[in-house]
Design an enzyme around this catalytic site. Structure first.
Site, PDB file in Angstrom:
ATOM      1  N   LYS A   1       7.240 -57.802 -46.822  1.00 34.88           N
ATOM      2  CA  LYS A   1       7.702 -57.040 -45.647  1.00 34.88           C
ATOM      3  C   LYS A   1       8.151 -55.650 -46.072  1.00 34.88           C
ATOM      4  CE  LYS A   1      12.002 -57.747 -44.091  1.00 34.88           C
ATOM      5  NZ  LYS A   1      12.820 -56.533 -43.993  1.00 34.88           N
ATOM      6  N   ASN A   2       8.939 -55.580 -47.142  1.00 31.82           N
ATOM      7  CA  ASN A   2       9.554 -54.299 -47.497  1.00 31.82           C
ATOM      8  C   ASN A   2       8.620 -53.345 -48.220  1.00 31.82           C
ATOM      9  OD1 ASN A   2      11.791 -55.183 -46.192  1.00 31.82           O
ATOM     10  ND2 ASN A   2      12.968 -55.665 -48.029  1.00 31.82           N
TER      11      ASN A   2
ATOM     12  N   ASP B   1      19.129 -58.493 -51.652  1.00 33.31           N
ATOM     13  CA  ASP B   1      18.482 -59.314 -50.624  1.00 33.31           C
ATOM     14  C   ASP B   1      18.396 -60.777 -51.015  1.00 33.31           C
ATOM     15  OD1 ASP B   1      16.099 -56.798 -49.503  1.00 33.31           O
ATOM     16  OD2 ASP B   1      18.243 -57.101 -49.129  1.00 33.31           O
TER      17      ASP B   1
ATOM     18  N   ARG C   1      24.957 -48.134 -42.464  1.00 31.47           N
ATOM     19  CA  ARG C   1      23.696 -47.853 -43.160  1.00 31.47           C
ATOM     20  C   ARG C   1      23.415 -46.355 -42.974  1.00 31.47           C
ATOM     21  NH1 ARG C   1      20.509 -52.641 -43.225  1.00 31.47           N
ATOM     22  NH2 ARG C   1      19.052 -51.574 -44.630  1.00 31.47           N
TER      23      ARG C   1
ATOM     24  N   CYS D   1      24.522 -52.048 -38.537  1.00 33.25           N
ATOM     25  CA  CYS D   1      23.851 -53.237 -39.055  1.00 33.25           C
ATOM     26  C   CYS D   1      24.944 -54.281 -39.285  1.00 33.25           C
ATOM     27  CB  CYS D   1      23.148 -52.853 -40.357  1.00 33.25           C
ATOM     28  SG  CYS D   1      22.575 -54.273 -41.260  1.00 33.25           S
TER      29      CYS D   1
ATOM     30  N   ARG E   1      12.358 -62.144 -38.421  1.00 41.28           N
ATOM     31  CA  ARG E   1      12.048 -60.772 -38.825  1.00 41.28           C
ATOM     32  C   ARG E   1      11.376 -60.743 -40.196  1.00 41.28           C
ATOM     33  NH1 ARG E   1      16.836 -56.538 -37.936  1.00 41.28           N
ATOM     34  NH2 ARG E   1      15.216 -55.324 -38.940  1.00 41.28           N
TER      35      ARG E   1
HETATM   36  C1  EPZ Z   1      15.952 -51.474 -48.211  1.00 43.97           C
HETATM   37  O1  EPZ Z   1      16.731 -50.921 -47.170  1.00 43.97           O
HETATM   38  C2  EPZ Z   1      15.518 -52.854 -47.734  1.00 43.97           C
HETATM   39  N1  EPZ Z   1      14.774 -52.736 -46.484  1.00 43.97           N
HETATM   40  C3  EPZ Z   1      16.742 -53.750 -47.531  1.00 43.97           C
HETATM   41  O2  EPZ Z   1      16.243 -55.055 -47.231  1.00 43.97           O
HETATM   42  C4  EPZ Z   1      17.547 -53.810 -48.818  1.00 43.97           C
HETATM   43  O3  EPZ Z   1      18.706 -54.585 -48.600  1.00 43.97           O
HETATM   44  C5  EPZ Z   1      17.920 -52.399 -49.260  1.00 43.97           C
HETATM   45  O4  EPZ Z   1      16.720 -51.605 -49.412  1.00 43.97           O
HETATM   46  C6  EPZ Z   1      18.659 -52.387 -50.600  1.00 43.97           C
HETATM   47  O5  EPZ Z   1      17.828 -52.945 -51.600  1.00 43.97           O
HETATM   48  C7  EPZ Z   1      13.494 -52.317 -46.522  1.00 43.97           C
HETATM   49  O6  EPZ Z   1      12.931 -52.064 -47.578  1.00 43.97           O
HETATM   50  C8  EPZ Z   1      12.782 -52.226 -45.205  1.00 43.97           C
HETATM   51  P1  EPZ Z   1      18.581 -48.131 -49.338  1.00 43.97           P
HETATM   52  P2  EPZ Z   1      17.090 -49.325 -47.222  1.00 43.97           P
HETATM   53  O7  EPZ Z   1      18.350 -46.834 -48.653  1.00 43.97           O
HETATM   54  O8  EPZ Z   1      15.914 -48.558 -47.686  1.00 43.97           O
HETATM   55  C9  EPZ Z   1      22.905 -46.205 -49.375  1.00 43.97           C
HETATM   56  C10 EPZ Z   1      15.946 -57.018 -46.010  1.00 43.97           C
HETATM   57  O9  EPZ Z   1      16.705 -57.996 -46.012  1.00 43.97           O
HETATM   58  N2  EPZ Z   1      22.292 -45.092 -48.624  1.00 43.97           N
HETATM   59  O10 EPZ Z   1      17.904 -48.412 -50.642  1.00 43.97           O
HETATM   60  O11 EPZ Z   1      17.708 -48.966 -45.923  1.00 43.97           O
HETATM   61  C11 EPZ Z   1      23.005 -47.484 -48.551  1.00 43.97           C
HETATM   62  O12 EPZ Z   1      24.181 -47.488 -47.765  1.00 43.97           O
HETATM   63  C12 EPZ Z   1      16.508 -55.631 -45.944  1.00 43.97           C
HETATM   64  O13 EPZ Z   1      14.689 -57.106 -46.110  1.00 43.97           O
HETATM   65  C13 EPZ Z   1      23.028 -43.926 -48.406  1.00 43.97           C
HETATM   66  O14 EPZ Z   1      24.189 -43.819 -48.822  1.00 43.97           O
HETATM   67  O15 EPZ Z   1      18.223 -49.330 -48.343  1.00 43.97           O
HETATM   68  C14 EPZ Z   1      23.029 -48.556 -49.603  1.00 43.97           C
HETATM   69  O16 EPZ Z   1      24.343 -48.705 -50.107  1.00 43.97           O
HETATM   70  C15 EPZ Z   1      17.992 -55.638 -45.600  1.00 43.97           C
HETATM   71  N3  EPZ Z   1      22.464 -42.914 -47.702  1.00 43.97           N
HETATM   72  C16 EPZ Z   1      22.150 -47.971 -50.719  1.00 43.97           C
HETATM   73  O17 EPZ Z   1      22.053 -46.558 -50.464  1.00 43.97           O
HETATM   74  C17 EPZ Z   1      21.176 -42.981 -47.212  1.00 43.97           C
HETATM   75  O18 EPZ Z   1      20.707 -41.999 -46.596  1.00 43.97           O
HETATM   76  C18 EPZ Z   1      20.752 -48.542 -50.769  1.00 43.97           C
HETATM   77  O19 EPZ Z   1      20.164 -48.345 -49.490  1.00 43.97           O
HETATM   78  C19 EPZ Z   1      20.444 -44.170 -47.438  1.00 43.97           C
HETATM   79  C20 EPZ Z   1      21.012 -45.200 -48.145  1.00 43.97           C
END
Ligand code: EPZ
Length: 422
Positions: free
Chosen positions: A22-23, A308, A122, A117, A400
Site C-alpha cells: 500500500k505504502n 507500522d 501529522r 489522525c 484501508r
Molecule cells: C508514512 O506516512 C506511512 N504512510 C505511515 O504508514 C507510516 O506510519 C509513516 O510513514 C512513518 O513510517 C504511507 O506511506 C502512505 P512521515 P508519512 O512523513 O509519509 C514527521 C500505515 O499504517 N513529519 O515519514 O505521513 C511526522 O510527524 C501508515 O500504513 C513532520 O514533522 O510519515 C512523523 O513524526 C500510518 N513534518 C515523522 O515525520 C512533515 O511535514 C515521519 O512522518 C511530515 C512528517
C-alpha cells in the site's frame, strides 16, 4: 459499519502470500500525473486507500481503470483540474502525494490540508518547505495548500524533521524535482524500501535519480517524463502482521513475499523474544510457542523497527513471560490500541512515548474497537489469541490496508467472520 467476530484460541498453520505494498503504491499512483499518457501499475492491492487515491486522481480529470484483478491503468493525459478536494484528502493523508506532481507538471496545485489522525498530529511543514525551496509560492487558504510555481529550480534541500526523515515529504520533493531545472539534492531523505520502489518507478519513467536507499538523493531534472509500466513491491507490514498471527497463536505460518532484509529489525526483535523466523517458500516462516520472551523495542525510520509494526508487536508482547518496553520514536502517542488490549485482559501502561507491557498468561474475548489501521490489526491478532469470542468494531479502518484479511486468516485456520453492524 462492519465488525469482525473472532472465535479465538486456535493455532494458525499454513501459508499466505503478501499483497502489493500500500505504502509503495500510493505515491506511485500520484507519480503517474507526471507524464502525459497511460501509466500501468501491477501487483496493486485491492484496498480502500487505493480506491481513495483513484478517486483523487479522477477528481483531477485523470482516467483510472482496473485492467486486471491487481492492475491499474492511470491516464494522466486528461488531467484538467488541479484541486485535491477536502472530502477525499481528509480520508487519507497520503493524498498529499499529488502536490509535488501537480506543481511539477501543471505549475499549480490546491490540496486540502489532511485532517488530524487517530494517533497524533501529522504536520505537513516539510512538504511545504520542499516546494518553497524549489521556488514555489505556497500559501494556506481556507484549509487548502495553494502552491504555484512559474518555474522549479533544483537546489540542496534538507528534509529532516523532529523524528528524522519524512517518507511523504521525500516522495513529494522527489517527484517535483524530476521536472525541475538543474540538480536537486535531498538531504536526510527517507530510506524505506517503499521510497526506493518509487525511485525505481520514476527512473522507469525517464527520471534521473542517484542514491536510492541512502540518506542523500540526487535528482537531475529532465524536460518531461514518459508513462511506464511498473510492478509494485510486496507489502512487508502486511506480511509481518501474518507472521505475528502465527506467533500469537503458537502456530506455524509461512508468508510468501516477506522480505528478510526489510524485516531484519522486526525478526531481530522476535529472536530476542525467542521466536524463530526462517527463510522459506520465497518468504519467511515463523513457528511460534507461547509465552514469548519480553523485549525492548524502539521504533525508528528505516532501517530501524517500523512504527507500522508497533501496535501488532505490542499485541504479541501482552502474552510475553515478563516486562517489555516499547518506545515510539516516530509517533509518541501511537497507543490507541493499549486501552482496547486492556479490555481483553492485557496489562499495558502508557506514558508517551513509552509503553510498559507486563505479560499475562491469557487474554479473554471482549468487544473492542479499531481506531486506526494498525491498531485494528493489533486487536485482530489479540482476538485470535484470546479465549472465547472477540468482536472488533469499526473494521473499515482495517479495510484501508489489508486485502482479504478474513479469507487469509481463515485459510490459516482462524475462526473469523465479517458481520454487518448498524
Ligand atoms: C508514512 O506516512 C506511512 N504512510 C505511515 O504508514 C507510516 O506510519 C509513516 O510513514 C512513518 O513510517 C504511507 O506511506 C502512505 P512521515 P508519512 O512523513 O509519509 C514527521 C500505515 O499504517 N513529519 O515519514 O505521513 C511526522 O510527524 C501508515 O500504513 C513532520 O514533522 O510519515 C512523523 O513524526 C500510518 N513534518 C515523522 O515525520 C512533515 O511535514 C515521519 O512522518 C511530515 C512528517
Amino acid at each position: 459499519m462492519d465488525k469482525y467476530v473472532i472465535d479465538g484460541g486456535r493455532r494458525l498453520e499454513g501459508a499466505v502470500a503478501a499483497q502489493g505494498s500500500k505504502n509503495a503504491c500510493l505515491p506511485m499512483m500520484a507519480a503517474a500525473l507526471l507524464a502525459e499518457g497511460v501509466t500501468t501499475l501491477r501487483n496493486v492491492p485491492r484496498l480502500a486507500d487505493i480506491e481513495t487515491m483513484a478517486a483523487v486522481l479522477r477528481a483531477l480529470g485523470a482516467g483510472v481503470e482496473w485492467i486486471g484483478p491487481h492492475e491499474v491503468a492511470i491516464d494522466a493525459s486528461t488531467v484538467d483540474k488541479h484541486v485535491a478536494p477536502y472530502d477525499l484528502v481528509r480520508r487519507m493523508r497520503a493524498s498529499l502525494a499529488v502536490l509535488g506532481p501537480l506543481v511539477a507538471r501543471f505549475r499549480r496545485a490546491e490540496v486540502s490540508l489532511p485532517g488530524g489522525c487517530a494517533f497524533g498530529p501529522r504536520p505537513v511543514d516539510l512538504h511545504l518547505k520542499a516546494l518553497r525551496e524549489l521556488g514555489a509560492t505556497v500559501e494556506l487558504e481556507g484549509g487548502y495548500i495553494v502552491a504555484e510555481a512559474p518555474a522549479l529550480v533544483g537546489k540542496r534541500i534538507n528534509l529532516s524533521g523532529p523524528a528524522g526523515p519524512s517518507r511523504g515529504a521525500t516522495a513529494n520533493l522527489l517527484m517535483a524535482a524530476t521536472l525541475a531545472e538543474g540538480v536537486t539534492v535531498i538531504e536526510d531523505a527517507a530510506r524505506e524500501p517503499e521510497t526506493v520502489d518509487l525511485v525505481n518507478m520514476l527512473t522507469a519513467m525517464g527520471a534521473r535519480i542517484e542514491g536510492a536507499g541512502s540518506a542523500e538523493l540526487v535528482v537531475t531534472g529532465v524536460e518531461e517524463l514518459r508513462p511506464a509500466e511498473y510492478e509494485v513491491m510486496r507489502d512487508q507490514i502486511e506480511a509481518a502482521t501474518y507472521l505475528l498471527a502465527g506467533a500469537i497463536t503458537g502456530g506455524d505460518v509461512t508468508v510468501e513475499g516477506a522480505d528478510p532484509e526489510y524485516l531484519t529489525p522486526f525478526t531481530a526483535a522476535l529472536a530476542e523474544a525467542d521466536v524463530a523466523v526462517e527463510p522459506a517458500a520465497g518468504g519467511l516462516r515463523l513457528r511460534g510457542e507461547l509465552p514469548v520472551g519480553p523485549v525492548e523495542v524502539r521504533t525508528a525510520p528505516y532501517p530501524g523497527f517500523p512504527t507500522d509494526l508497533q501496535p501488532q508487536t505490542t499485541a504479541l508482547l501482552t502474552l510475553a513471560s515478563g516486562r517489555s518496553v516499547i518506545v515510539e520514536g516516530i509517533y509518541p502517542d501511537r497507543y490507541n490500541h493499549a486501552p482496547e488490549l486492556a479490555r481483553l485482559g492485557a496489562n499495558v501502561e502508557v506514558t508517551p512515548p513509552t509503553a510498559i507491557i507486563n505479560g499475562v498468561h491469557k487474554l479473554y474475548g471482549a468487544y473492542v474497537m479499531a481506531s486506526d489501521l494498525r491498531a485494528g490489526a493489533a486487536l485482530v491478532l489479540a482476538g485470535l489469541a484470546a479465549g472465547g469470542e472477540t468482536n472488533v468494531r469499526r473494521i473499515y479502518h482495517i479495510d484501508r490496508g489489508y486485502e482479504d484479511l478474513e479469507e487469509k486468516l481463515t485459510s490459516l485456520g482462524a475462526a473469523i467472520r465479517r458481520v454487518a453492524e448498524e
